[in-house]
Each structure stands twice: as structure tokens, then as C-alpha cells.
Design a protein around this motif. Structure first.
Motif, PDB file in Angstrom:
ATOM      1  N   GLY A 167     -17.301  46.216  13.045  1.00  0.00           N
ATOM      2  CA  GLY A 167     -16.623  46.328  11.754  1.00  0.00           C
ATOM      3  C   GLY A 167     -16.777  45.088  10.903  1.00  0.00           C
ATOM      4  N   ILE A 168     -15.861  44.944   9.948  1.00  0.00           N
ATOM      5  CA  ILE A 168     -15.876  43.789   9.044  1.00  0.00           C
ATOM      6  C   ILE A 168     -14.576  43.039   9.233  1.00  0.00           C
ATOM      7  CG2 ILE A 168     -15.930  43.035   6.647  1.00  0.00           C
ATOM      8  CD1 ILE A 168     -17.506  45.568   5.991  1.00  0.00           C
ATOM      9  N   GLN A 169     -14.685  41.755   9.508  1.00  0.00           N
ATOM     10  CA  GLN A 169     -13.494  40.940   9.642  1.00  0.00           C
ATOM     11  C   GLN A 169     -13.408  40.005   8.447  1.00  0.00           C
ATOM     12  OE1 GLN A 169     -13.822  38.964  13.379  1.00  0.00           O
ATOM     13  NE2 GLN A 169     -13.620  40.828  14.558  1.00  0.00           N
ATOM     14  N   LYS A 170     -12.179  39.792   7.994  1.00  0.00           N
ATOM     15  CA  LYS A 170     -11.967  38.851   6.916  1.00  0.00           C
ATOM     16  C   LYS A 170     -11.933  37.446   7.537  1.00  0.00           C
ATOM     17  CE  LYS A 170      -9.385  42.206   4.286  1.00  0.00           C
ATOM     18  NZ  LYS A 170      -8.070  42.642   3.879  1.00  0.00           N
ATOM     19  N   PRO A 171     -12.678  36.496   6.966  1.00  0.00           N
ATOM     20  CA  PRO A 171     -12.754  35.163   7.584  1.00  0.00           C
ATOM     21  C   PRO A 171     -11.433  34.426   7.611  1.00  0.00           C
ATOM     22  CG  PRO A 171     -13.906  35.205   5.464  1.00  0.00           C
ATOM     23  CD  PRO A 171     -13.480  36.617   5.765  1.00  0.00           C
ATOM     24  N   TRP A 172     -10.488  34.822   6.777  1.00  0.00           N
ATOM     25  CA  TRP A 172      -9.216  34.099   6.722  1.00  0.00           C
ATOM     26  C   TRP A 172      -8.169  34.707   7.651  1.00  0.00           C
ATOM     27  CZ3 TRP A 172     -11.574  36.716   2.744  1.00  0.00           C
ATOM     28  CH2 TRP A 172     -11.042  37.944   2.400  1.00  0.00           C
TER      29      TRP A 172
END
Length: 173
Positions: A167-172
Motif C-alpha cells: 500500500g501507500i504509507q504517509k511518511p509522517w
């Protein structure tokens, strides 16, 4: 043009030669791989467009094999052509030749296979002409094209499966 009309590999041939300048090199004083990959995609996209005379998009860079470094004071010559076609996709082979400009010594520096999809005016995949090889090299690459297409499809399925898992993870977060 009839959708079924065939095209010779030579009809999609593109040749591009460039000098290697210091701004094109990496910390090893050789042609930066990303620069060469840009050249490869550029010539391959023209070959694909010439084959079908349609708009095309890069579907995948199937392989880029760097065989030897390309130094400063060299030129780099890329030759590309369509080797195999499916229904709407085309496989393009790119041969990269390095030349020492002072000596004239030429060597095969890299090879690449890319896949492009032909699109109609609405952005939908469209049938492409079949490929007709003429030279020994073209026959060899064409004969193994379907096998590479099967490998590409399997690799794409693995990539899609991986994408679902990571998936896509938010870097923050």
C-alpha cells in the motif's frame, strides 16, 4: 492502415548518437545510468510510435542490462526497433553501443527491452500490426518475444500483488 497490416522491424528503427559530456557523468566519470535510461525510453517510444502510427505509452521497462561503462570522451549510439507485438502491446529492443572517439573502438555497452501500449484518440488500447523480422538478429529476438511477454505478464501480477500488500504509507505517520 489496416489493423492487420504487418510491419518490418526496420520500419520502426531509430538511431540516436550523443556525445558523453562531463555533465552527463557520475562520480566514476562514466555516463550516469539514469541519463542512459532516459535515452533508452526516448528512442524506444519513437520506435513504438513508428510501428503502429498511434500514440503510445511506456507500459514497462522490462530490463536494462549495463554491460560496460561508457566513459567521457565517448559517444553513445542507441539503436531501437520493435521486435514483437501482441494485441495492443509492442516489445522494443534497444542496443547501446559505446565508441571511444579517439580510437574508434566500439563495444556493446547495454541492452534493454521495453513494452509500449498503443492508444487510440480516446486513450483506449488499440490493435497493433504484427512484426515481420528480416535479419538474423530480428528473427532471434522475435522468436523469443512471446516468452518474454509471458514473463512480463507474470512479473506484472507479482508487482500488483506486492502493491496490494504494501500500500501507500504517509511518511509522517
Amino acid at each position: 492502415m489496416s489493423e492487420q497490416q504487418a510491419r518490418f522491424c526496420r520500419e520502426s528503427l531509430v538511431v540516436k548518437t550523443s556525445r558523453v559530456f562531463p555533465m552527463d557523468t557520475n562520480n566514476h566519470d562514466t555516463l550516469f545510468g539514469g541519463k542512459l535510461m532516459s535515452y533508452i525510453d526516448d528512442v524506444a517510444s519513437i520506435s513504438a510510435a513508428r510501428h503502429g502510427r498511434f500514440e503510445t505509452v511506456t507500459a514497462s521497462t522490462d530490463s536494462v542490462d549495463f554491460l560496460r561503462p561508457i566513459g567521457q570522451q565517448h559517444s553513445v549510439c542507441l539503436e531501437s526497433y520493435v521486435t514483437w507485438a501482441g494485441t495492443s502491446s509492442m516489445e522494443v529492443f534497444v542496443k547501446v553501443i559505446s565508441e571511444e572517439l579517439r580510437t574508434g573502438k566500439r563495444e556493446l555497452a547495454a541492452t534493454a527491452f521495453l513494452t509500449f501500449v498503443a492508444l487510440d484518440d480516446d486513450g483506449k488500447p488499440v490493435r497493433v500490426p504484427r512484426v515481420v523480422p528480416e535479419t538474423e538478429e530480428e528473427f532471434m529476438l522475435h522468436a523469443s518475444g512471446e516468452e518474454r511477454a509471458i514473463e512480463r505478464k507474470a512479473r506484472k501480477k507479482r508487482s500488483q500483488s506486492l502493491a496490494k500488500k504494501i500500500g501507500i504509507q504517509k511518511p509522517w505517520e
